[in-house]
Write an enzyme that holds these catalytic residues in place. Structure first.
Site, short mmCIF file in Angstrom:
data_model
loop_
_atom_site.label_atom_id
_atom_site.label_comp_id
_atom_site.label_asym_id
_atom_site.label_seq_id
_atom_site.Cartn_x
_atom_site.Cartn_y
_atom_site.Cartn_z
N CYS A 99 38.88 48.20 55.94
CA CYS A 99 39.50 46.92 55.85
C CYS A 99 41.01 47.14 55.83
CB CYS A 99 39.14 46.09 54.65
SG CYS A 99 39.67 44.40 54.44
N LYS A 101 30.35 38.00 51.97
CA LYS A 101 31.28 38.28 50.88
C LYS A 101 32.07 36.92 50.65
CE LYS A 101 35.49 41.17 50.33
NZ LYS A 101 36.57 42.07 51.05
N ARG A 110 42.65 43.85 43.64
CA ARG A 110 43.88 43.55 44.02
C ARG A 110 44.86 44.40 43.51
NH1 ARG A 110 42.51 37.35 46.00
NH2 ARG A 110 40.72 37.93 47.55
N LYS A 124 28.28 40.60 48.19
CA LYS A 124 29.47 40.93 47.12
C LYS A 124 29.96 39.28 46.96
CE LYS A 124 33.95 42.94 46.97
NZ LYS A 124 34.75 43.74 47.48
#
Length: 290
Positions: A122, A197, A207, A249
């Protein structure tokens, strides 16, 4: 009415050994995947404030972590790279000197086939804007992002990844990755797709750990929490493109989705107990509430 003497399920609960013998579901360390947040530099071993017990580690300290995991029976490791340099296209995710590529080489050199290495594919931790793909005119571009993600996956495979795991939710990225891996001889590298997700506030601590909060939101590519059937569609599309395993997720908050996906597919189904879910439990435990 009087109880039928045959209706005594408690007979099989009378002792720990008996309960162990007839247990229908088992949780074993071999089923767990340990996340590692790998940073540039050396001798770095720092707890992430929003995730108690989870660390930022440099590659040299990652070897120590891996050894400790093996002693506990945890053989599967998922690597998240946190680079020092970010740009609009996540360039530091590519090549032989990315932080993840370095970590893969060290883990494989030290532990060989005793560990399974899984890499997060990602761009969010590598882009200056924090999105999982390229921005074009303020929107996340799908196809050009897929091409970059495929190059990232190839770099990981070349460094020794056993499994690459796209978590970006771009359409078609599994097929792009599978094609590029196969074209370069990595037909045995498996793909674990984040198939369902969901957009969520539960990702906050992650994050923080990866310094990947986006400019704006990710709801144009992560799934709408109100949709269940769409999870099945996404999963079937990823399998058709070449995914070997699929993921749901979140985990604890999305057990209904996990169940539905499990019924629909025959491949292994993975679930991700995400940072917010983890931190809620850890903080409640620290407060003596659970």
């Amino acid at each position: 009415q009087p109880m039928n003497l045959l209706d005594r399920p408690r007979r099989l609960r009378t002792s720990p050994l008996l309960r162990e013998m007839v247990a229908e579901t088992d949780v074993n360390p071999r089923q767990l995947i340990t996340p590692h947040f790998v940073v540039e530099g050396s001798d770095i071993y720092e707890e992430i404030g929003s995730m108690p017990g989870v660390l930022h580690v440099s590659v040299d300290k990652l070897v120590e972590e891996g050894g400790g995991d093996l002693e506990l029976g945890r053989q599967s490791h998922r690597l998240f790279g946190i680079p020092e340099q970010k740009d609009d296209h996540g360039s530091s995710a590519l090549g032989t000197e990315s932080v993840v590529a370095k970590a893969l080489r060290v883990l494989k050199e030290k532990f060989g086939q005793d560990v399974i290495t899984i890499t997060d594919v990602c761009l969010c931790a590598y882009t200056s804007h924090g999105h999982c793909g390229f921005l074009e005119d303020g929107r996340v571009a799908n196809d050009s992002s897929c091409a970059q993600l495929a190059k990232m996956a190839l770099a990981h495979a070349q460094a020794g990844a056993d499994i690459v795991s796209p978590s970006d939710m771009m359409d078609g990225r599994v097929g792009a990755i599978r094609d590029l891996l196969d074209e370069n001889g990595f037909t045995s590298t498996a793909i674990l797709a984040y198939s369902a997700k969901y957009a969520s506030a539960y990702y906050g601590p992650f994050r923080d750990a990866c310094d990947s909060a986006p400019q704006g939101e990710r709801k144009s590519y992560q799934m709408d929490p109100r949709n269940l059937r769409e999870a099945v569609l996404e999963t079937l599309l990823d399998l058709a493109e070449g995914a070997d395993m699929v993921m749901v997720k979140l985990a604890l908050a999305y057990l209904d989705i996990i169940r539905r996906v499990r019924v629909e597919v025959l491949c292994p189904v993975v679930c991700y107990n995400v940072s917010g879910e983890y931190s809620l439990v850890k903080n409640a435990a620290d407060a003596g509430l659970v």
